[in-house]
Design a protein around this motif. Sequence first.
Motif, PDB file in Angstrom:
ATOM      1  N   PRO A   1      36.942  36.510  17.314  1.00  0.00           N
ATOM      2  CA  PRO A   1      36.865  37.925  17.677  1.00  0.00           C
ATOM      3  C   PRO A   1      35.528  38.305  18.330  1.00  0.00           C
ATOM      4  O   PRO A   1      35.454  39.248  19.105  1.00  0.00           O
ATOM      5  CB  PRO A   1      37.073  38.654  16.340  1.00  0.00           C
ATOM      6  CG  PRO A   1      36.962  37.634  15.278  1.00  0.00           C
ATOM      7  CD  PRO A   1      37.112  36.289  15.868  1.00  0.00           C
ATOM      8  N   ASP A   2      34.465  37.546  18.049  1.00  0.00           N
ATOM      9  CA  ASP A   2      33.140  37.923  18.583  1.00  0.00           C
ATOM     10  C   ASP A   2      32.859  37.361  19.961  1.00  0.00           C
ATOM     11  O   ASP A   2      31.862  37.705  20.578  1.00  0.00           O
ATOM     12  CB  ASP A   2      32.030  37.402  17.651  1.00  0.00           C
ATOM     13  CG  ASP A   2      32.310  37.743  16.213  1.00  0.00           C
ATOM     14  OD1 ASP A   2      32.944  38.789  15.998  1.00  0.00           O
ATOM     15  OD2 ASP A   2      31.928  36.949  15.337  1.00  0.00           O
ATOM     16  N   LYS A   3      33.696  36.482  20.429  1.00  0.00           N
ATOM     17  CA  LYS A   3      33.368  35.763  21.675  1.00  0.00           C
ATOM     18  C   LYS A   3      33.697  36.545  22.942  1.00  0.00           C
ATOM     19  O   LYS A   3      33.463  36.062  24.040  1.00  0.00           O
ATOM     20  CB  LYS A   3      34.116  34.428  21.725  1.00  0.00           C
ATOM     21  CG  LYS A   3      33.579  33.406  20.758  1.00  0.00           C
ATOM     22  CD  LYS A   3      32.746  32.378  21.457  1.00  0.00           C
ATOM     23  CE  LYS A   3      32.410  31.322  20.458  1.00  0.00           C
ATOM     24  NZ  LYS A   3      31.339  30.589  20.453  1.00  0.00           N
ATOM     25  N   LYS A   4      34.260  37.708  22.796  1.00  0.00           N
ATOM     26  CA  LYS A   4      34.652  38.527  23.964  1.00  0.00           C
ATOM     27  C   LYS A   4      35.497  37.729  24.963  1.00  0.00           C
ATOM     28  O   LYS A   4      35.208  37.665  26.152  1.00  0.00           O
ATOM     29  CB  LYS A   4      33.410  39.090  24.662  1.00  0.00           C
ATOM     30  CG  LYS A   4      32.599  40.040  23.827  1.00  0.00           C
ATOM     31  CD  LYS A   4      31.955  41.126  24.727  1.00  0.00           C
ATOM     32  CE  LYS A   4      31.360  42.256  23.933  1.00  0.00           C
ATOM     33  NZ  LYS A   4      30.255  41.844  23.043  1.00  0.00           N
ATOM     34  N   LEU A   5      36.507  37.080  24.465  1.00  0.00           N
ATOM     35  CA  LEU A   5      37.410  36.325  25.344  1.00  0.00           C
ATOM     36  C   LEU A   5      38.311  37.312  26.090  1.00  0.00           C
ATOM     37  O   LEU A   5      38.599  38.392  25.579  1.00  0.00           O
ATOM     38  CB  LEU A   5      38.262  35.381  24.504  1.00  0.00           C
ATOM     39  CG  LEU A   5      37.493  34.202  23.906  1.00  0.00           C
ATOM     40  CD1 LEU A   5      38.245  33.594  22.737  1.00  0.00           C
ATOM     41  CD2 LEU A   5      37.239  33.158  24.970  1.00  0.00           C
ATOM     42  N   PRO A   6      38.775  36.958  27.287  1.00  0.00           N
ATOM     43  CA  PRO A   6      39.654  37.884  28.010  1.00  0.00           C
ATOM     44  C   PRO A   6      40.955  38.090  27.241  1.00  0.00           C
ATOM     45  O   PRO A   6      41.398  37.189  26.522  1.00  0.00           O
ATOM     46  CB  PRO A   6      39.919  37.159  29.331  1.00  0.00           C
ATOM     47  CG  PRO A   6      39.620  35.733  29.064  1.00  0.00           C
ATOM     48  CD  PRO A   6      38.579  35.702  27.993  1.00  0.00           C
ATOM     49  N   ASP A   7      41.553  39.272  27.370  1.00  0.00           N
ATOM     50  CA  ASP A   7      42.823  39.467  26.665  1.00  0.00           C
ATOM     51  C   ASP A   7      43.894  38.572  27.310  1.00  0.00           C
ATOM     52  O   ASP A   7      43.663  37.986  28.375  1.00  0.00           O
ATOM     53  CB  ASP A   7      43.235  40.937  26.631  1.00  0.00           C
ATOM     54  CG  ASP A   7      43.588  41.482  27.994  1.00  0.00           C
ATOM     55  OD1 ASP A   7      44.175  40.735  28.793  1.00  0.00           O
ATOM     56  OD2 ASP A   7      43.268  42.655  28.273  1.00  0.00           O
TER      57      ASP A   7
ATOM     58  N   ILE B   1      46.631  38.953  28.880  1.00  0.00           N
ATOM     59  CA  ILE B   1      47.135  39.218  30.239  1.00  0.00           C
ATOM     60  C   ILE B   1      46.116  38.746  31.280  1.00  0.00           C
ATOM     61  O   ILE B   1      46.463  38.083  32.253  1.00  0.00           O
ATOM     62  CB  ILE B   1      47.459  40.713  30.418  1.00  0.00           C
ATOM     63  CG1 ILE B   1      48.661  41.056  29.534  1.00  0.00           C
ATOM     64  CG2 ILE B   1      47.747  41.056  31.873  1.00  0.00           C
ATOM     65  CD1 ILE B   1      48.984  42.524  29.453  1.00  0.00           C
ATOM     66  N   LYS B   2      44.845  39.060  31.021  1.00  0.00           N
ATOM     67  CA  LYS B   2      43.806  38.632  31.977  1.00  0.00           C
ATOM     68  C   LYS B   2      43.721  37.108  32.033  1.00  0.00           C
ATOM     69  O   LYS B   2      43.554  36.524  33.107  1.00  0.00           O
ATOM     70  CB  LYS B   2      42.449  39.214  31.571  1.00  0.00           C
ATOM     71  CG  LYS B   2      42.313  40.676  31.927  1.00  0.00           C
ATOM     72  CD  LYS B   2      40.846  41.100  31.942  1.00  0.00           C
ATOM     73  CE  LYS B   2      40.757  42.605  31.986  1.00  0.00           C
ATOM     74  NZ  LYS B   2      40.128  43.168  30.787  1.00  0.00           N
ATOM     75  N   ALA B   3      43.816  36.474  30.861  1.00  0.00           N
ATOM     76  CA  ALA B   3      43.730  35.008  30.818  1.00  0.00           C
ATOM     77  C   ALA B   3      44.879  34.390  31.615  1.00  0.00           C
ATOM     78  O   ALA B   3      44.679  33.484  32.417  1.00  0.00           O
ATOM     79  CB  ALA B   3      43.768  34.533  29.374  1.00  0.00           C
ATOM     80  N   VAL B   4      46.072  34.921  31.420  1.00  0.00           N
ATOM     81  CA  VAL B   4      47.235  34.384  32.128  1.00  0.00           C
ATOM     82  C   VAL B   4      47.071  34.601  33.635  1.00  0.00           C
ATOM     83  O   VAL B   4      47.344  33.712  34.443  1.00  0.00           O
ATOM     84  CB  VAL B   4      48.544  35.037  31.624  1.00  0.00           C
ATOM     85  CG1 VAL B   4      49.731  34.638  32.486  1.00  0.00           C
ATOM     86  CG2 VAL B   4      48.805  34.650  30.179  1.00  0.00           C
ATOM     87  N   ARG B   5      46.592  35.773  33.985  1.00  0.00           N
ATOM     88  CA  ARG B   5      46.436  36.093  35.408  1.00  0.00           C
ATOM     89  C   ARG B   5      45.492  35.090  36.066  1.00  0.00           C
ATOM     90  O   ARG B   5      45.740  34.588  37.149  1.00  0.00           O
ATOM     91  CB  ARG B   5      45.880  37.509  35.533  1.00  0.00           C
ATOM     92  CG  ARG B   5      46.178  38.112  36.876  1.00  0.00           C
ATOM     93  CD  ARG B   5      45.723  39.542  36.935  1.00  0.00           C
ATOM     94  NE  ARG B   5      46.555  40.453  36.173  1.00  0.00           N
ATOM     95  CZ  ARG B   5      46.159  41.661  35.769  1.00  0.00           C
ATOM     96  NH1 ARG B   5      44.929  42.079  36.036  1.00  0.00           N
ATOM     97  NH2 ARG B   5      46.963  42.445  35.110  1.00  0.00           N
ATOM     98  N   LYS B   6      44.406  34.785  35.373  1.00  0.00           N
ATOM     99  CA  LYS B   6      43.412  33.870  35.927  1.00  0.00           C
ATOM    100  C   LYS B   6      43.997  32.456  36.045  1.00  0.00           C
ATOM    101  O   LYS B   6      43.883  31.801  37.075  1.00  0.00           O
ATOM    102  CB  LYS B   6      42.198  33.856  34.986  1.00  0.00           C
ATOM    103  CG  LYS B   6      41.026  33.120  35.533  1.00  0.00           C
ATOM    104  CD  LYS B   6      39.763  33.449  34.757  1.00  0.00           C
ATOM    105  CE  LYS B   6      38.753  32.346  34.967  1.00  0.00           C
ATOM    106  NZ  LYS B   6      38.287  31.763  33.734  1.00  0.00           N
TER     107      LYS B   6
END
Length: 605
Positions: A586-592, A594-599
């Motif tokens: 939770p602290d790593k500020k990973l993309p949500d 949808i953003k991860a899939v888009r990338k």
Amino acid sequence: MSNENNRSLDSARDDQKPVNLLASVSDTSTESEFFSPMPAGYKKGKTRYCFVMGTVMSGLGKGIFSSCLALLCQNKRLKVAPIKLEGYLNIDSGTLNPFRHGEVFVLDDGMECDMDLGTYERMLDQDLSRANFATSGQIFSSILHKERHGDYLGRDVQMIPHVTGEVKLKLRQLATESDADIVFVEIGGTVGDLENAYYIEATRELAYEEGPNSSCFVALTYILEPKTLGEQKSKAAQLGIKQLMQCGIQPDIIACRAAHPATEKVRQKISVYSNVPFERVISLPDSASIYMIPAMLRDAGLDFEILRLLRIEDRISLRHERKAWGRWCDFTDKIDAQKYKITIGITGKYTAVRDSYASIINALEHAGIALACDVNIKWIETTAITDENAAQHLADVDGIIVPGGFGTRGAEGKIACIKYARENNLPYLGLCFGFQMAVIEFARNVCGLTQANSTEIEPDCPEPVIDPLPEQKKIEGLGGNMRLGGRDIELKTQTLAWELFGKTNSVRMRFRHRYEVDPRYIERLEKAGLVFSGKAPNQPIMQILELPSHPYFCGTQAHPCLTSRPLKPQPMFVGLVAAAMQKRYPDKKLPDCIKAVRKICNRTD
Ligand code: GLN
């Protein structure tokens, strides 16, 4: 390989030179002993054949080997077409128990086949069809049909030439339809089996008929390494190869499978006994990832050996290969460069056999590699899981998958896991049966339909939210009566599914099911907050579901794992892994997700 060897081999091949043999064998009249039916439009010489067979034991990874070799050729801009020849008498793999045979893989045209076809599709990033799969059942059924039809013109129908003729016809049909430069033929089982002997004979005949440099034979073998001796032993391999040679087949390449690299001594011994030049006796030790095997074959120079043996060096493009190989290496470089680690729980009936879930494991691996995340799998046996103890069983997982399945065993435990995931924001992906179980859970615990169930589990259930498809109700009996193969799914805009698939209106996935959401319950489920974001065009068959209030809760009536490819991971799996990573870190500020899939799925929007 030395020029010396090259020359001696070539002259040996040239000696065979049958003058216009193909013209005489395509004679199928009663007057001639030749019988080799040809498909219309067959161009001799266009397609070359690479036959892959196994000796010593099964399970050597012939499919993996053959697909990796095909990939190296495809990278050079050669057109490749694989085919698997199965010895068993079933017409397809649809009725086979995955516990014994590994998962049933479904092709876009609805063919239910061996999981090796999945390996070919993934490695080659190519959709295959029933032309790429044959069983003895299919071959014999075709022969018997022709016999009844009077196609053999009063002759007695024999293993040779009629059955072998049917096999050759199937191989040449694939060559004609695919217009391939090389057809890769994998023969199931082991040399010496009764079931595949006629396939092996057919390959010998085909190579002879096609003439010199038309074909090459690869024998996979196994090098024993008994613990008590502490050294590699090649006798079993030698005997296996001898058996192949007794069938009239001289291997061109021998690949030595072993736990460790085959020693030079072992390779020399095999070379001496088999007439195969030392350079073409290659070592193929166990590999941590099958995606590393193309590099292994390439390092051994096998790709160019094949081209030389088949005399098609002039058809390749090295420029094309440089680019393709670069892309492949970018992918494999990521395999060991994972920064994160998550655990996905998979509830499975066949928990003891990983092969039953091969495509799911692969799809998770593709998504994980793309997200720099090592995806650990925890197998969850659900027969003892209840609402009370679900938390305990799922305490250490970052997401769960309820995969495809049949029958009642463990179903209530699966529903309990889904309830826990829904109520505790645990990422969830339901596949086929897992989609249906999610509907039941929602109907019972959110809509108040406490007696909701599937008629597959409870035939007289008072609230049959999952019921046979109307088209299935008409068909009786098991086997070959499911809704099978690739279907288009219409997506609802502004939903998670629509986002995951790149804001497109329609997506294609593969199906294998008999039951569906009973359309009478759709409105009620939707009113309570369940969103059906994908459905069959012009039919009320629900195909994707999601819960907007949940970080990642979705399911599909399809099997998205079947179309995940190493360089094109499947969006629903990428979404699950990304959501699980967010939960884990939770602290790593990973993309949500949808953003991860888009990338990852290269969306430009
Ligand atoms: N048993 C269910 C059906 O037939 C689900 C099938 C599956 O998971 N492949 O619809």
